[in-house]
Design an enzyme around this catalytic site. Sequence first.
Site, mmCIF file in Angstrom:
data_model
loop_
_atom_site.group_PDB
_atom_site.id
_atom_site.type_symbol
_atom_site.label_atom_id
_atom_site.label_comp_id
_atom_site.label_asym_id
_atom_site.label_seq_id
_atom_site.Cartn_x
_atom_site.Cartn_y
_atom_site.Cartn_z
ATOM 1 N N TYR A 103 0.876 -1.236 -0.093
ATOM 2 C CA TYR A 103 -0.056 -0.109 0.005
ATOM 3 C C TYR A 103 0.870 1.302 -0.027
ATOM 4 O O TYR A 103 0.761 2.152 -0.788
ATOM 5 C CB TYR A 103 -0.999 0.090 1.334
ATOM 6 C CG TYR A 103 -1.503 1.432 1.431
ATOM 7 C CD1 TYR A 103 -1.131 2.222 2.539
ATOM 8 C CD2 TYR A 103 -2.643 1.764 0.843
ATOM 9 C CE1 TYR A 103 -1.774 3.482 2.693
ATOM 10 C CE2 TYR A 103 -3.248 3.144 0.798
ATOM 11 C CZ TYR A 103 -2.623 3.911 1.988
ATOM 12 O OH TYR A 103 -3.095 5.286 2.371
HETATM 13 N N1 LIG Z 1 -8.130 7.468 6.215
HETATM 14 C C1 LIG Z 1 -6.789 7.557 6.494
HETATM 15 O O1 LIG Z 1 -6.332 7.361 7.651
HETATM 16 C C2 LIG Z 1 -5.810 7.804 5.459
HETATM 17 C C3 LIG Z 1 -4.590 8.295 5.483
HETATM 18 C C4 LIG Z 1 -3.665 8.634 4.592
HETATM 19 C C5 LIG Z 1 -4.132 8.481 3.218
HETATM 20 N N2 LIG Z 1 -5.501 8.186 3.211
HETATM 21 C C6 LIG Z 1 -5.726 8.101 1.701
HETATM 22 O O2 LIG Z 1 -7.017 9.127 1.401
HETATM 23 C C7 LIG Z 1 -7.757 8.729 0.366
HETATM 24 C C8 LIG Z 1 -9.073 8.453 0.861
HETATM 25 O O3 LIG Z 1 -9.129 7.298 2.007
HETATM 26 P P1 LIG Z 1 -10.249 7.228 2.856
HETATM 27 O O4 LIG Z 1 -9.965 6.922 4.367
HETATM 28 O O5 LIG Z 1 -11.453 8.051 2.631
HETATM 29 O O6 LIG Z 1 -10.665 5.842 2.375
HETATM 30 P P2 LIG Z 1 -12.230 5.052 1.686
HETATM 31 O O7 LIG Z 1 -11.838 3.939 1.484
HETATM 32 O O8 LIG Z 1 -13.316 5.535 2.811
HETATM 33 O O9 LIG Z 1 -12.400 5.959 0.412
HETATM 34 C C9 LIG Z 1 -11.708 5.616 -0.701
HETATM 35 C C10 LIG Z 1 -13.191 5.620 -1.786
HETATM 36 O O10 LIG Z 1 -12.512 5.333 -3.359
HETATM 37 C C11 LIG Z 1 -13.632 4.438 -3.782
HETATM 38 N N3 LIG Z 1 -12.543 3.836 -4.832
HETATM 39 C C12 LIG Z 1 -11.574 2.815 -4.432
HETATM 40 N N4 LIG Z 1 -11.032 2.509 -5.749
HETATM 41 C C13 LIG Z 1 -11.858 3.179 -6.890
HETATM 42 C C14 LIG Z 1 -11.524 3.411 -8.072
HETATM 43 N N5 LIG Z 1 -10.838 2.391 -8.871
HETATM 44 N N6 LIG Z 1 -12.712 3.941 -8.946
HETATM 45 C C15 LIG Z 1 -13.526 4.641 -8.193
HETATM 46 N N7 LIG Z 1 -13.634 4.689 -6.791
HETATM 47 C C16 LIG Z 1 -12.740 4.006 -6.157
HETATM 48 C C17 LIG Z 1 -13.729 3.527 -2.824
HETATM 49 O O11 LIG Z 1 -14.948 3.036 -3.141
HETATM 50 C C18 LIG Z 1 -14.025 4.506 -1.668
HETATM 51 O O12 LIG Z 1 -15.498 5.015 -1.492
HETATM 52 C C19 LIG Z 1 -7.370 7.323 -0.122
HETATM 53 O O13 LIG Z 1 -6.106 7.820 -1.167
HETATM 54 C C20 LIG Z 1 -6.312 6.814 1.100
HETATM 55 O O14 LIG Z 1 -5.111 6.047 0.511
HETATM 56 C C21 LIG Z 1 -6.314 7.943 3.950
HETATM 57 O O1 LIG Z 2 -1.649 6.906 8.155
HETATM 58 C C1 LIG Z 2 -1.703 6.635 7.120
HETATM 59 O O2 LIG Z 2 -1.234 6.820 6.125
HETATM 60 C C2 LIG Z 2 -2.617 5.178 7.096
HETATM 61 O O3 LIG Z 2 -3.319 5.213 8.131
HETATM 62 C C3 LIG Z 2 -4.154 4.002 8.546
HETATM 63 O O4 LIG Z 2 -3.286 2.754 8.375
HETATM 64 P P1 LIG Z 2 -2.910 1.915 9.770
HETATM 65 O O5 LIG Z 2 -1.776 2.693 10.294
HETATM 66 O O6 LIG Z 2 -2.838 0.643 9.539
HETATM 67 O O7 LIG Z 2 -4.256 2.325 10.855
HETATM 68 P P2 LIG Z 2 -5.126 1.425 11.654
HETATM 69 O O8 LIG Z 2 -5.747 0.132 11.086
HETATM 70 O O9 LIG Z 2 -6.013 2.465 12.159
HETATM 71 O O10 LIG Z 2 -3.782 1.038 12.694
HETATM 72 C C4 LIG Z 2 -3.282 1.788 13.505
HETATM 73 C C5 LIG Z 2 -2.263 1.113 14.160
HETATM 74 O O11 LIG Z 2 -2.999 0.159 15.271
HETATM 75 C C6 LIG Z 2 -2.230 -1.142 14.944
HETATM 76 N N1 LIG Z 2 -3.057 -2.073 15.227
HETATM 77 C C7 LIG Z 2 -4.118 -2.265 14.152
HETATM 78 C C8 LIG Z 2 -4.972 -3.390 13.826
HETATM 79 C C9 LIG Z 2 -5.213 -4.259 15.158
HETATM 80 O O12 LIG Z 2 -5.808 -5.195 15.176
HETATM 81 N N2 LIG Z 2 -4.182 -4.153 16.212
HETATM 82 C C10 LIG Z 2 -3.361 -2.984 16.177
HETATM 83 O O13 LIG Z 2 -2.676 -2.915 17.237
HETATM 84 C C11 LIG Z 2 -1.436 -1.141 13.855
HETATM 85 O O14 LIG Z 2 -0.013 -1.524 14.386
HETATM 86 C C12 LIG Z 2 -1.641 0.283 13.242
HETATM 87 O O15 LIG Z 2 -0.208 0.774 13.316
HETATM 88 C C13 LIG Z 2 -5.029 3.904 7.155
HETATM 89 O O16 LIG Z 2 -5.771 2.576 7.072
HETATM 90 C C14 LIG Z 2 -4.413 4.039 5.916
HETATM 91 O O17 LIG Z 2 -5.350 4.394 4.582
HETATM 92 C C15 LIG Z 2 -3.339 5.341 5.958
HETATM 93 O O18 LIG Z 2 -2.841 5.508 4.644
#
Ligand SMILES: NC(=O)c1ccc[n+]([C@@H]2O[C@H](COP(=O)([O-])OP(=O)(O)OC[C@H]3O[C@@H](n4cnc5c(N)ncnc54)[C@H](O)[C@@H]3O)[C@@H](O)[C@H]2O)c1
Ligand SMILES: O=C(O)[C@H]1O[C@H](OP(=O)(O)OP(=O)(O)OC[C@H]2O[C@@H](n3ccc(=O)[nH]c3=O)[C@H](O)[C@@H]2O)[C@H](O)[C@@H](O)[C@@H]1O
Length: 362
Positions: A175
């Site tokens: 990812y």
């Molecule tokens: N939520 C976080 O903590 C976090 C952190 C860092 C980066 N991001 C990035 O921010 C963006 C939004 O994340 P989010 O948390 O809202 O996730 P999310 O999964 O809720 O939103 C992504 C949306 O994109 C749609 N999608 C996926 N592939 C697609 C495609 N090929 N065509 C059209 N639609 C598509 C999905 O149906 C979904 O509704 C993503 O690029 C993610 O990587 C999120």
């Molecule tokens: O900051 C980001 O860029 C990323 O943050 C999240 O990714 P992640 O860190 O895996 O977020 P969580 O699923 O909320 O996990 C947070 C932390 O909890 C821990 N964790 C997760 C799941 C679990 O069952 N137990 C546990 O300890 C993981 O080590 C992780 O570091 C989002 O899912 C990604 O889309 C995003 O890009």
Amino acid sequence: MVSRAQKHFCPQLSTKPHSRTGHTVFVTGAAGFIGAHASVALKRRGDGVVGLDNFNQYYDITLKKSRLSKLLDRAGVFVVEGDINDGVLLRKLFGLVQFTHVLHLAAQAGVRYAMVNPNSYIRSNIDGFVNLLEVVKSSIAQPAIISASSSSVYGLNSKVPFSEKDRTDQPASLYAATKKAGEEIAHAYNHIYSLSITGLRFFTVYGPWGRPDMAYFFFTKDILNRKQISIFEGPNHGTIARDFTYIDDIVNGCLSAIDTAKKSTGTGGKKKGEAQFRIINLGNTSPVSVHKLVNILEKLLKVKEKKVVLMPRNGVVPITHANISLARVELGYKRTVDLEMGLKKFVKWYLDYYDAKKNSSW
Ligand SMILES: NC(=O)c1ccc[n+]([C@@H]2O[C@H](COP(=O)([O-])OP(=O)(O)OC[C@H]3O[C@@H](n4cnc5c(N)ncnc54)[C@H](O)[C@@H]3O)[C@@H](O)[C@H]2O)c1
Ligand SMILES: O=C(O)[C@H]1O[C@H](OP(=O)(O)OP(=O)(O)OC[C@H]2O[C@@H](n3ccc(=O)[nH]c3=O)[C@H](O)[C@@H]2O)[C@H](O)[C@@H](O)[C@@H]1O
């Protein structure tokens, strides 16, 4: 002029969806967590907004449909159901609407799911992004692009807080590698076609209408159901910490990035001067351990007994911590909600939402 076929195709679309600000924004991933909040905020401040989402089943699709009915429809945001890999659809939309900006949020977003379905990351995060860039560079309006990157690009970096110039060549997940690749691909299109592009590195975003595949969300569900939760440990049993960032602060950062984006300088490939290219962290700059996150949730949910096991886990990024000085200067970015307050808002939404669903009062 909108042709009869085009009217049939997108009846609600006009060449300029109503805009008081002069902005007409194409939001990809509009039914997603960040996309729905951002689309509503843009519409509320007077921007024209057209959303796109493929409504995939990566997580509970009823949540995406509820965001559509309870947030987007109510705000008057028109969302096209479609895929960023569908070039015909995108070219039709860009031929029909003169977008000034693209807020590109569509992606396969989970970190751990990449080990289950790697190809979905290539398809959405690489193929899909390149397809979108190809349509933008051939469009007349050549809108400025604001694209979602991720704190995960810092990978196994141990030097915190992370600044944008720190190394990002050690991703710890597929990812993260696809999000980094997205930044490099964006740079190439900026260089070749003079597209104005801003990459925003979001840091673990949470809040109401969030994602059920993220720890804060399913921990809440499991704690309420008295189910065991596993807290991953980093190398040498180290604790894991995340720079949890509240959704409203992230949305404000996205809106400022749109407001400060400079128009593309290209005219279909002929350069007319340096086009804007920016990579900016959007975080809370106060990392919190996952243990502390669980303690806050247990307090908010008034659940005492601990059902926690520790699980050593390789390849997990031990800590994320954003240096946000560039965001402050470039975007006037500031954090307004701390983790306790943010989780309180999330837990209130969570209880209301699932109560309403259980009583199927919707
Ligand atoms: N939520 C976080 O903590 C976090 C952190 C860092 C980066 N991001 C990035 O921010 C963006 C939004 O994340 P989010 O948390 O809202 O996730 P999310 O999964 O809720 O939103 C992504 C949306 O994109 C749609 N999608 C996926 N592939 C697609 C495609 N090929 N065509 C059209 N639609 C598509 C999905 O149906 C979904 O509704 C993503 O690029 C993610 O990587 C999120
Ligand atoms: O900051 C980001 O860029 C990323 O943050 C999240 O990714 P992640 O860190 O895996 O977020 P969580 O699923 O909320 O996990 C947070 C932390 O909890 C821990 N964790 C997760 C799941 C679990 O069952 N137990 C546990 O300890 C993981 O080590 C992780 O570091 C989002 O899912 C990604 O889309 C995003 O890009």
